[in-house]
Design a protein around this motif. Structure first.
Motif, PDB file in Angstrom:
ATOM      1  N   GLU A  98      47.569  27.124  34.761  1.00 42.86           N
ATOM      2  CA  GLU A  98      46.240  27.449  35.277  1.00 42.86           C
ATOM      3  C   GLU A  98      46.192  28.805  35.981  1.00 42.86           C
ATOM      4  N   GLY A  99      47.350  29.376  36.291  1.00 44.26           N
ATOM      5  CA  GLY A  99      47.371  30.598  37.091  1.00 44.26           C
ATOM      6  C   GLY A  99      46.578  31.735  36.485  1.00 44.26           C
ATOM      7  N   HIS A 100      46.832  32.045  35.219  1.00 41.34           N
ATOM      8  CA  HIS A 100      46.142  33.189  34.595  1.00 41.34           C
ATOM      9  C   HIS A 100      44.655  32.920  34.424  1.00 41.34           C
ATOM     10  N   GLN A 101      44.277  31.630  34.236  1.00 39.48           N
ATOM     11  CA  GLN A 101      42.860  31.292  34.119  1.00 39.48           C
ATOM     12  C   GLN A 101      42.146  31.515  35.448  1.00 39.48           C
ATOM     13  N   MET A 102      42.785  31.120  36.530  1.00 44.88           N
ATOM     14  CA  MET A 102      42.196  31.317  37.850  1.00 44.88           C
ATOM     15  C   MET A 102      42.024  32.800  38.152  1.00 44.88           C
ATOM     16  N   VAL A 103      43.042  33.607  37.809  1.00 43.64           N
ATOM     17  CA  VAL A 103      42.967  35.048  38.068  1.00 43.64           C
ATOM     18  C   VAL A 103      41.848  35.680  37.240  1.00 43.64           C
ATOM     19  N   LEU A 104      41.686  35.255  36.007  1.00 40.59           N
ATOM     20  CA  LEU A 104      40.617  35.793  35.161  1.00 40.59           C
ATOM     21  C   LEU A 104      39.249  35.523  35.783  1.00 40.59           C
ATOM     22  N   THR A 105      39.030  34.306  36.270  1.00 38.96           N
ATOM     23  CA  THR A 105      37.759  33.965  36.910  1.00 38.96           C
ATOM     24  C   THR A 105      37.575  34.771  38.197  1.00 38.96           C
ATOM     25  N   LEU A 106      38.654  34.916  38.966  1.00 38.23           N
ATOM     26  CA  LEU A 106      38.594  35.676  40.220  1.00 38.23           C
ATOM     27  C   LEU A 106      38.219  37.128  39.961  1.00 38.23           C
ATOM     28  N   ARG A 107      38.746  37.700  38.891  1.00 39.27           N
ATOM     29  CA  ARG A 107      38.479  39.112  38.585  1.00 39.27           C
ATOM     30  C   ARG A 107      37.019  39.363  38.220  1.00 39.27           C
ATOM     31  N   MET A 108      36.304  38.329  37.828  1.00 45.38           N
ATOM     32  CA  MET A 108      34.884  38.489  37.529  1.00 45.38           C
ATOM     33  C   MET A 108      34.048  38.646  38.789  1.00 45.38           C
ATOM     34  N   GLN A 109      34.654  38.339  39.956  1.00 42.24           N
ATOM     35  CA  GLN A 109      33.899  38.381  41.208  1.00 42.24           C
ATOM     36  C   GLN A 109      34.517  39.265  42.278  1.00 42.24           C
ATOM     37  N   ALA A 110      35.750  39.726  42.056  1.00 41.65           N
ATOM     38  CA  ALA A 110      36.414  40.550  43.064  1.00 41.65           C
ATOM     39  C   ALA A 110      37.432  41.457  42.384  1.00 41.65           C
ATOM     40  N   ALA A 111      37.685  42.612  43.007  1.00 43.58           N
ATOM     41  CA  ALA A 111      38.704  43.533  42.511  1.00 43.58           C
ATOM     42  C   ALA A 111      40.066  43.037  42.983  1.00 43.58           C
ATOM     43  N   VAL A 112      40.946  42.692  42.038  1.00 43.66           N
ATOM     44  CA  VAL A 112      42.214  42.080  42.400  1.00 43.66           C
ATOM     45  C   VAL A 112      43.303  42.509  41.424  1.00 43.66           C
ATOM     46  N   SER A 113      44.501  42.736  41.944  1.00 50.57           N
ATOM     47  CA  SER A 113      45.693  42.935  41.130  1.00 50.57           C
ATOM     48  C   SER A 113      46.545  41.686  41.245  1.00 50.57           C
ATOM     49  N   ALA A 114      47.295  41.364  40.186  1.00 54.61           N
ATOM     50  CA  ALA A 114      48.062  40.118  40.197  1.00 54.61           C
ATOM     51  C   ALA A 114      49.303  40.245  39.339  1.00 54.61           C
ATOM     52  N   PHE A 115      50.339  39.493  39.710  1.00 56.05           N
ATOM     53  CA  PHE A 115      51.455  39.248  38.805  1.00 56.05           C
ATOM     54  C   PHE A 115      51.978  37.839  39.049  1.00 56.05           C
ATOM     55  N   TYR A 116      52.824  37.351  38.131  1.00 56.14           N
ATOM     56  CA  TYR A 116      53.143  35.931  38.072  1.00 56.14           C
ATOM     57  C   TYR A 116      54.657  35.705  38.082  1.00 56.14           C
ATOM     58  N   ASP A 117      55.088  34.730  38.870  1.00 59.82           N
ATOM     59  CA  ASP A 117      56.474  34.281  38.874  1.00 59.82           C
ATOM     60  C   ASP A 117      56.466  32.779  38.600  1.00 59.82           C
ATOM     61  N   TRP A 118      57.665  32.166  38.536  1.00 64.61           N
ATOM     62  CA  TRP A 118      57.797  30.719  38.332  1.00 64.61           C
ATOM     63  C   TRP A 118      56.991  30.246  37.117  1.00 64.61           C
ATOM     64  N   GLN A 119      57.042  30.980  36.024  1.00 64.08           N
ATOM     65  CA  GLN A 119      56.294  30.639  34.806  1.00 64.08           C
ATOM     66  C   GLN A 119      54.782  30.650  35.040  1.00 64.08           C
ATOM     67  N   GLY A 120      54.348  31.373  36.058  1.00 63.26           N
ATOM     68  CA  GLY A 120      52.935  31.411  36.394  1.00 63.26           C
ATOM     69  C   GLY A 120      52.554  30.461  37.506  1.00 63.26           C
TER      70      GLY A 120
END
Length: 295
Positions: A198-220
């Motif tokens: 779910e991590g990348h899905q949550m980040v995608l939704t978040l990016r539609m409403q806020a400017a955010v940078s992200a990266f993923y560990d632990w398989q996301g």
């Protein structure tokens, strides 16, 4: 040291959430009442009873002061190789990591550094292109065999690159230490633990409403976020986290005004908060240990 055990015992083995607590065999502590007690022992098979070690390891020093800790340790791997898949978008990277972790290759670490984030680790040696990283550790022949199996499994996912030895260790050290966001600014940084898929899905939704940078560990399952416009967006982030299966969002860095106004740790459900309050009352009734740290 009780305040940071669970957060910082990940070390080079890249242990997941809670695994550090499982490597604590025994503890000696002093409570806020001034009472010394111990839990566990010095070997893996020790006496039964209340598992105080796990409770104390996640208490951030609010329940007792550690005087002695016994750890179970693991030998360092003889060899390590990281297989990097280049150029994947977040959704494809999540699928590739899930496939690798579900294989027989015994992948010990899986992370995804999106475009431009990759250049901020290991002195820029990865370049700007996105890098999906899979680490394999062990004896040399075993590592070579498992890397070959991963190449066969993921050969169509994207360009593959092998990174070995010290170069691999440097990459994983920087991923662990959140080096991409260690920029001496006060831009808010969040440490989010959630379901890996779910991590990348949550980040995608978040990016539609806020400017955010992200990266993923632990398989996301561990998402590092930096809010680029200065506002932590705590309500937005935690609301999205609930919609994507739940988890924990911890505010690691922010301006002092934001840290004073926002709950740094994920707010607990009422029943769990009441249980935590009763534990605090039992171990530290006068609230002298790290007051205000957790609540």
């Amino acid at each position: 040291i009780g305040g940071v055990l669970a957060a910082n015992l990940s070390g080079p083995r890249r242990l997941k959430a809670g695994a550090a607590r499982d490597h604590i065999l025994g503890i000696n502590v002093v409570s806020g009442r001034g009472e010394a007690f111990k839990s566990g022992g010095r070997v893996v098979k020790n006496v039964t009873g209340y598992d105080m070690s796990k409770l104390m390891a996640n208490s951030w020093g609010t329940l007792a002061v550690f005087t002695d800790v016994t750890f179970k340790v693991l030998p360092a791997a003889e060899t390590e190789v990281t297989l990097a898949i280049r150029g994947l978008l977040d959704d494809a990277a999540a699928a590739a990591m899930a496939m690798a972790l579900g294989s027989s290759a015994e992948v010990s670490s899986a992370a995804h550094l999106p475009e431009r984030i990759a250049a901020r680790v290991a002195g820029g040696s990865l370049g700007n292109d996105a890098a999906t990283l899979l680490r394999v550790e062990g004896f040399g022949p075993s590592v070579a065999y498992r890397i070959a199996a991963l190449k066969t499994l993921l050969g169509k996912a994207g360009p593959l690159e092998e990174i070995a030895g010290e170069a691999s260790r440097l990459i994983w050290r920087d991923v662990r230490d959140c080096r991409p966001f260690a920029d001496n600014s006060e831009k808010p940084v969040w440490r989010v633990s959630m379901t890996p898929g779910e991590g990348h899905q949550m980040v995608l939704t978040l990016r539609m409403q806020a400017a955010v940078s992200a990266f993923y560990d632990w398989q996301g399952g561990l998402v590092w976020l930096r809010m680029e416009e200065g506002d932590p967006e705590a309500a937005l982030l935690r609301g999205l986290l609930r919609k994507h299966g739940g988890g924990h969002a911890t505010l690691v860095r922010a301006a002092p005004s934001h840290r004073a106004a926002l709950p740094v740790f994920e707010p607990q459900p009422p029943a769990l908060a009441a249980l935590a309050a009763r534990l605090k009352q039992e171990f530290d009734p006068k609230n002298i240990l790290n007051p205000g740290r957790m609540a």
